[in-house]
Design an enzyme around this catalytic site. Structure first.
Site, PDB file in Angstrom:
ATOM      1  N   LYS A  11     -18.812  -2.621  17.473  1.00 52.37           N
ATOM      2  CA  LYS A  11     -18.583  -1.548  16.728  1.00 52.37           C
ATOM      3  C   LYS A  11     -19.876  -0.836  16.458  1.00 52.37           C
ATOM      4  O   LYS A  11     -20.941  -0.871  17.349  1.00 52.37           O
ATOM      5  CB  LYS A  11     -18.229  -1.972  15.224  1.00 52.37           C
ATOM      6  CG  LYS A  11     -17.084  -2.822  15.246  1.00 52.37           C
ATOM      7  CD  LYS A  11     -16.682  -3.364  13.676  1.00 52.37           C
ATOM      8  CE  LYS A  11     -15.129  -4.061  13.618  1.00 52.37           C
ATOM      9  NZ  LYS A  11     -15.039  -4.700  12.379  1.00 52.37           N
ATOM     10  N   TYR A  51      -6.278   0.930  12.379  1.00 52.44           N
ATOM     11  CA  TYR A  51      -6.399  -0.128  11.229  1.00 52.44           C
ATOM     12  C   TYR A  51      -5.437   0.319   9.992  1.00 52.44           C
ATOM     13  O   TYR A  51      -5.590  -0.012   8.958  1.00 52.44           O
ATOM     14  CB  TYR A  51      -7.878  -0.013  10.573  1.00 52.44           C
ATOM     15  CG  TYR A  51      -8.962  -0.556  11.209  1.00 52.44           C
ATOM     16  CD1 TYR A  51      -8.971  -1.969  11.437  1.00 52.44           C
ATOM     17  CD2 TYR A  51      -9.914   0.159  11.852  1.00 52.44           C
ATOM     18  CE1 TYR A  51     -10.031  -2.587  12.098  1.00 52.44           C
ATOM     19  CE2 TYR A  51     -11.025  -0.311  12.658  1.00 52.44           C
ATOM     20  CZ  TYR A  51     -11.100  -1.795  12.693  1.00 52.44           C
ATOM     21  OH  TYR A  51     -12.154  -2.713  13.268  1.00 52.44           O
ATOM     22  N   ARG A 104     -21.001 -12.602  14.998  1.00 54.78           N
ATOM     23  CA  ARG A 104     -21.392 -11.933  13.623  1.00 54.78           C
ATOM     24  C   ARG A 104     -22.559 -12.718  12.860  1.00 54.78           C
ATOM     25  O   ARG A 104     -23.366 -11.890  12.041  1.00 54.78           O
ATOM     26  CB  ARG A 104     -20.016 -11.988  12.557  1.00 54.78           C
ATOM     27  CG  ARG A 104     -19.070 -10.984  13.148  1.00 54.78           C
ATOM     28  CD  ARG A 104     -17.774 -11.027  12.612  1.00 54.78           C
ATOM     29  NE  ARG A 104     -16.703  -9.918  12.865  1.00 54.78           N
ATOM     30  CZ  ARG A 104     -15.281 -10.115  12.594  1.00 54.78           C
ATOM     31  NH1 ARG A 104     -14.906 -11.225  12.042  1.00 54.78           N
ATOM     32  NH2 ARG A 104     -14.732  -9.016  12.750  1.00 54.78           N
ATOM     33  N   ASN A 114     -19.559  -5.346  10.474  1.00 54.55           N
ATOM     34  CA  ASN A 114     -19.707  -6.913  10.937  1.00 54.55           C
ATOM     35  C   ASN A 114     -19.629  -6.864  12.640  1.00 54.55           C
ATOM     36  O   ASN A 114     -19.189  -8.026  13.065  1.00 54.55           O
ATOM     37  CB  ASN A 114     -18.696  -7.517  10.414  1.00 54.55           C
ATOM     38  CG  ASN A 114     -17.254  -7.103  10.738  1.00 54.55           C
ATOM     39  OD1 ASN A 114     -17.030  -6.138  11.238  1.00 54.55           O
ATOM     40  ND2 ASN A 114     -16.277  -7.675  10.024  1.00 54.55           N
ATOM     41  N   HIS A 117     -15.100  -6.357  16.603  1.00 52.65           N
ATOM     42  CA  HIS A 117     -13.501  -6.677  16.245  1.00 52.65           C
ATOM     43  C   HIS A 117     -12.863  -7.824  17.066  1.00 52.65           C
ATOM     44  O   HIS A 117     -13.585  -7.739  18.346  1.00 52.65           O
ATOM     45  CB  HIS A 117     -12.845  -5.236  16.492  1.00 52.65           C
ATOM     46  CG  HIS A 117     -11.504  -5.503  16.455  1.00 52.65           C
ATOM     47  ND1 HIS A 117     -10.724  -5.613  15.233  1.00 52.65           N
ATOM     48  CD2 HIS A 117     -10.532  -5.583  17.424  1.00 52.65           C
ATOM     49  CE1 HIS A 117      -9.305  -5.607  15.640  1.00 52.65           C
ATOM     50  NE2 HIS A 117      -9.157  -5.672  16.964  1.00 52.65           N
ATOM     51  N   GLU A 128      -3.682  -3.230  20.968  1.00 54.88           N
ATOM     52  CA  GLU A 128      -4.595  -2.701  20.755  1.00 54.88           C
ATOM     53  C   GLU A 128      -5.468  -2.409  22.033  1.00 54.88           C
ATOM     54  O   GLU A 128      -6.182  -1.214  22.305  1.00 54.88           O
ATOM     55  CB  GLU A 128      -5.671  -3.639  20.040  1.00 54.88           C
ATOM     56  CG  GLU A 128      -5.400  -3.603  18.738  1.00 54.88           C
ATOM     57  CD  GLU A 128      -5.852  -4.854  17.673  1.00 54.88           C
ATOM     58  OE1 GLU A 128      -5.707  -5.323  16.542  1.00 54.88           O
ATOM     59  OE2 GLU A 128      -6.844  -5.736  18.229  1.00 54.88           O
TER      60      GLU A 128
HETATM   61  N1  UDP Z   1     -13.661  -5.218   5.973  1.00 52.69           N
HETATM   62  C1  UDP Z   1     -14.102  -4.662   5.019  1.00 52.69           C
HETATM   63  N2  UDP Z   1     -14.179  -5.213   3.813  1.00 52.69           N
HETATM   64  C2  UDP Z   1     -13.272  -6.481   3.680  1.00 52.69           C
HETATM   65  C3  UDP Z   1     -12.650  -6.900   4.585  1.00 52.69           C
HETATM   66  C4  UDP Z   1     -12.510  -6.232   5.765  1.00 52.69           C
HETATM   67  O1  UDP Z   1     -15.121  -3.643   5.219  1.00 52.69           O
HETATM   68  O2  UDP Z   1     -13.368  -6.751   2.364  1.00 52.69           O
HETATM   69  C5  UDP Z   1     -13.551  -4.390   7.305  1.00 52.69           C
HETATM   70  C6  UDP Z   1     -14.283  -5.248   8.460  1.00 52.69           C
HETATM   71  O3  UDP Z   1     -15.006  -4.150   9.071  1.00 52.69           O
HETATM   72  C7  UDP Z   1     -13.503  -6.076   9.043  1.00 52.69           C
HETATM   73  C8  UDP Z   1     -12.232  -4.970   9.175  1.00 52.69           C
HETATM   74  O4  UDP Z   1     -12.196  -4.173   7.814  1.00 52.69           O
HETATM   75  O5  UDP Z   1     -13.779  -6.298  10.464  1.00 52.69           O
HETATM   76  C9  UDP Z   1     -10.845  -5.575   9.384  1.00 52.69           C
HETATM   77  O6  UDP Z   1     -10.560  -6.360   8.462  1.00 52.69           O
HETATM   78  P1  UDP Z   1      -9.820  -7.801   8.745  1.00 52.69           P
HETATM   79  O7  UDP Z   1      -9.557  -8.657   7.661  1.00 52.69           O
HETATM   80  O8  UDP Z   1      -8.943  -7.514   9.753  1.00 52.69           O
HETATM   81  O9  UDP Z   1     -11.086  -8.585   9.454  1.00 52.69           O
HETATM   82  P2  UDP Z   1     -11.353  -9.279  10.824  1.00 52.69           P
HETATM   83  O10 UDP Z   1      -9.912  -9.296  11.628  1.00 52.69           O
HETATM   84  O11 UDP Z   1     -12.267  -7.789  11.779  1.00 52.69           O
HETATM   85  O12 UDP Z   1     -12.253 -10.291  11.027  1.00 52.69           O
HETATM   86 MG    MG Z   2      -8.195  -8.145  11.607  1.00 55.69          MG
END
Ligand code: UDP
Ligand code: MG
Length: 139
Positions: A11, A51, A104, A114, A117, A128
């Site tokens: 990212k 997203y 992470r 974080n 992805h 994707e």
């Molecule tokens: N995210 C955020 N706040 C939250 C949860 C997610 O900003 O409370 C962001 C974060 O960058 C995350 C992305 O949204 O990686 C997608 O969320 P997801 O729950 O799919 O997490 P991931 O699959 O990336 O672990």
């Molecule tokens: Mg996710």
């Protein structure tokens, strides 16, 4: 179904901090083969589409801002059990909860920023990957 491929993005925070090489090294060391790789930048429309599943969530606007503010590195990765093993390698969404040694834990600043992805299913890995790469860019 056995899965062989996943999709990742390093990212904007990872690119800004100069962590591309270190993160790719960890991905290689974990046994993933790079099928496709490029540096690119998502438009607002790209990030909103990528997203879309989160578009009702309170963090959606910030997420789109973050993901479009600079370049990313997109990649398709191959390995037995790629989706699950890559989620293990990157660690929990919130770096505060991520296991020691995960990407992470090492490189993410917060639950929002974080670092990486990782696809959450075979089906999404295919969607994707195809979002970012044409067949001619996959090897
Ligand atoms: N995210 C955020 N706040 C939250 C949860 C997610 O900003 O409370 C962001 C974060 O960058 C995350 C992305 O949204 O990686 C997608 O969320 P997801 O729950 O799919 O997490 P991931 O699959 O990336 O672990
Ligand atoms: Mg996710």
């Amino acid at each position: 179904m056995r899965t062989d491929r996943t999709f990742t993005m390093l990212k904007p925070d990872s690119v800004e901090k100069g962590h591309i090489g270190a993160i790719l090294e960890k991905i290689n060391a974990a046994g993933f083969r790079i099928v496709a790789l490029k540096e690119t930048q998502m438009t607002t429309a790209d990030a909103e589409a990528f997203y879309a599943v989160h578009n009702e969530r309170p963090f959606f606007g910030e997420l789109v801002e973050y993901m479009t503010r600079g370049p990313i590195v997109a990649a398709i990765l191959e390995k037995d059990n790629a989706v699950d093993d890559f989620r293990t390698l990157i660690g929990a969404t919130n770096p505060a909860d991520a296991a020691e040694g995960t990407i992470r834990k090492l490189y993410a600043a917060s639950i929002g920023e974080n670092a990486v992805h990782g696809s959450d299913s075979d089906e999404n890995a295919a969607i994707e990957g195809a979002f970012h790469f044409s067949g001619r860019e996959m090897f």
